[in-house]
Design an enzyme around this catalytic site. Structure first.
Site: not given
Ligand code: ARG
Length: 295
Positions: A193, A289
């Site tokens: 991300h 997040c």
């Molecule tokens: N386990 C989640 C996923 O893989 C974690 C998300 C974390 N959020 C972020 N904005 N990086 O989607």
């Protein structure tokens, strides 16, 4: 317009209308948080390994950090069967449009395991009277503020793609929101991300992990952020140093133990506030997040 290289730019930052900073914070409670599947490399080896009591303590301490900084924190209840719902930066992209109207763009989660999270956020924002339209059907995936970040103080959007969000999302967003989008290709699966490798701090400063971007992306970042702080690889990869968050352009809430990054932040005039998010790191998420800021 969507821009992916400096040579294509036909506007300056100063030409982007000013955007007041969002003041409201949303968090989702962690009672159903766990690592139940693997959809990013950080989750590997952690199935069933979350300590829920410890997760609740860490979540509460993070909430108190925002409250102590003077932010109002709204809370949405987590739901059974949606263990990643606690990462409430991902299901929407909040905006304030040129006419002062508030809305959120609803996400379309990449992983089927996360798709049902979005409806709960749609209801929450619909009840507040926000525009909650989703993106057009042909956009396969969009993960909200996991991948789309507002440039501090300006109506300008940064958009990551490569692992989760479909680049088509940015064509749809620029059309819907009437703002330019700077699209950044993500290259390393640990930084799946945009919020894992870019932390915008103020109008001219950002913290990045450079190894997550391609050359065009790095040039765009350097163009718009004259001051780029670079997190070292071990801190960025193991303790998600770039998943920090500055709610006010001065204080930076960040996972504890990112010593080098904290020193750089302090030297650049920011105040690091260290918190523990170790239980959430097992799922590939940290401070940024675990909250959503909205207008
Ligand atoms: N386990 C989640 C996923 O893989 C974690 C998300 C974390 N959020 C972020 N904005 N990086 O989607």
């Amino acid at each position: 317009m969507v821009y992916s290289r400096v040579s294509a730019l036909d506007f300056t930052l100063g030409e982007c209308p000013k955007l007041p900073p969002p003041k409201r914070v949303l968090m989702t409670t962690p009672e159903h948080f766990e690592v139940a599947y693997v959809i990013n490399p950080h989750m590997e080896g952690h199935i069933g390994a979350v300590d829920r009591d410890e997760a609740r303590r860490q979540w509460t301490a993070l909430r108190k950090t925002y409250l102590a900084l003077g932010f109002d924190v709204q809370v949405l209840e987590g739901r059974p069967g949606l263990p990643d719902m606690v990462f409430c930066a991902n299901q929407t992209l909040p905006y304030l449009d040129a006419d002062g109207r508030r809305g959120v763009v609803l996400s379309r989660m990449h992983a089927p395991q996360r798709r049902d999270e979005v409806a709960h956020f749609a209801t929450f924002f619909h009840d507040l009277g926000y525009d909650t339209r989703p993106l057009p059907e042909h956009v396969r995936a969009f993960e909200g503020m996991g991948d789309a970040l507002w440039h501090p103080g300006r109506a300008l959007l940064w958009g990551g793609y490569g692992f989760r969000t479909d680049p088509q999302a940015y064509e749809a967003l620029t059309a819907r929101l009437g703002v330019p989008v700077l699209a950044l290709r993500l290259e390393d699966p640990d930084f799946y991300h945009l919020d894992t490798c870019l932390c915008v701090l103020d109008e001219t400063t950002a913290l990045i992990y450079p190894g997550a971007f391609d050359a065009d992306g790095l040039r765009l970042l350097a163009h718009f952020f004259p001051r780029l702080l670079e997190a070292p690889e071990d801190e960025a990869r193991r303790r998600l140093a770039c998943n920090a968050h500055s709610p006010d352009g001065r204080r930076v809430i960040i996972q504890r133990g990112n010593a080098h990054t904290c020193r750089m932040l302090a030297e650049a005039g920011f105040t690091p506030l260290e918190v523990e998010t170790s239980e959430f790191l097992k799922a590939g998420g940290s401070v940024f997040c675990m909250k959503l800021m909205f207008w």
